[in-house]
Design an enzyme around this catalytic site. Sequence first.
Site, short mmCIF file in Angstrom:
data_model
loop_
_atom_site.label_atom_id
_atom_site.label_comp_id
_atom_site.label_asym_id
_atom_site.label_seq_id
_atom_site.Cartn_x
_atom_site.Cartn_y
_atom_site.Cartn_z
CB SER A 126 -0.85 -0.10 1.18
OG SER A 126 -1.45 1.29 1.54
CD GLU A 128 -2.04 5.15 4.93
OE1 GLU A 128 -1.73 5.30 5.96
OE2 GLU A 128 -2.48 6.30 4.19
CE1 TYR A 150 -3.94 -1.45 5.62
CE2 TYR A 150 -2.91 0.41 4.76
CZ TYR A 150 -3.52 -0.72 4.65
OH TYR A 150 -3.90 -1.13 3.51
#
Length: 326
Positions: A126, A128, A150
Site C-alpha cells: 500500500s 500508506e 496499518y
Amino acid sequence: MPTALITGITGQDGQYLAEHLHGEGYRVVGLITGQRNPRSETMAADLPYVELVPGDLADLASLIAALEYTQPDEVYNLGAISFVALSFKQPELTANVTGLGVLRLLEAIRLVGGVNNPIRFYQASSSEMFGKVRETPQNELTPLHPRSPYGSAKVFGHNTTVNYRESYGLYACSGILFNHESPRRGLEFVTRKVTNAVARIKLGLQDEVALGNLDAKRDWGFAGDYVQAMHLMLSQPEPDDYVIATGQTHAVRDFVQLAFAAAGIDDWERYVRIDPRFFRPAEVDLLVGDASKAASELGWEPQMSFEELVTSMVTNDIEIERRKLK
Ligand code: G4F
C-alpha cells in the site's frame, strides 16, 4: 484451467479480481473467514462461480489446509484489516492480520509448494507505507515512513514478500497500490462515505455529513483498473514490485466538492461539518504515485479518470438510495 486463491475475496478488490480472473478462464477460490460468515451468502449470490474455502490469516494450519485443498497456481493476498482509522484502535489485531498474516501465508506456500515451488504470490502492499513522504511522486525506490499501525504492518508484509523472493526463490510480487475506489468501496472510507451522504442529502434523507481532515491529498484511481495490474504482475517472466497509481493527486475537499456537484449541489459547504473524531493521531498528508515502471514493463495504465470515478460512485449511490425508497 489455472486456479487462483484470493484472500479478502469479499472486499472491493477481491470481487473485482474474481470477476477479472473468471473472465480470463480461471477457477477462482476465495478464502473465507469465520463461522457462518454472512458475506458468504452475498458471495454466492453475486459471484456464484467463486468457490469458498475456510481459513484465516491468523491461523497458519488453516492456510496450509486451504492451499492443499485448492492447489493454486496463483495466490493473491488481499485480506487485511484495511481501514487505517481502525488500525489505531486495534493495533495488535492489525499487526497480526495485516502484517504477520503475510508471513503465515508465505510460510504456508513455502511448505506446500515444495522444491521448484510453482505457486505465484501477489502481496497487496500500500501507498500508506510511504506515510510521511520522503519524495514526490513516490516510486518503488522511495524510502518507507509509515504513519499508522496499518502502514507499519504493510511495511512488514512488503519486506517479508521481498525477503521470501530473495531467500527461497519464490515467485512473489508486491503491488504498491495507491488509493483505489469504486461503487463497491466500503462505507467507512472517505470516498464512499461522501458519495453515500451526497446521495442521501440529494434525496432529502440526510441533512449533513461529518468529516475529518479535508486537506489530505490522495492519488485516487478505479479499483477495476487496479486488479488488472495484479494479474499482469503474476504473468511476467520474473517477479518484481510495482507502484500502481494515476499520477494525479486531489485533496479530500476536491473529492467532496466534485461529488456534490455531480448531484447538482454547488453549495457543498452548507452540508459538511468538521468533526475532530475523524482526525487521525498521525496523518498522511500527500500521496501521488509514479507508475511509469508498471506502464513500461506491464503495459498497465489507468483507464478511468478522477471525474468519471466520482460521478460513477455518486450515480450508483443515488440509484441504491432510490431503490430503498420504493
Ligand atoms: O478513505 P480513507 O480512510 O483512506 P486511506 O486512509 O487513505 O487508506 C486507504 O488507502 C490506502 C492506500 O494508500 C490503503 F492501503 C488503505 O487500506 C485504504 O484503502 O482516508 C483518506 C483520507 C485520509 O487522509 C483521512 O484522514 O481522508 C481523510 N478523511 C477525512 N475525513 C477521512 C474522513 N477518512 C475517513 N475514512 N472518514 C472521514 O470522515
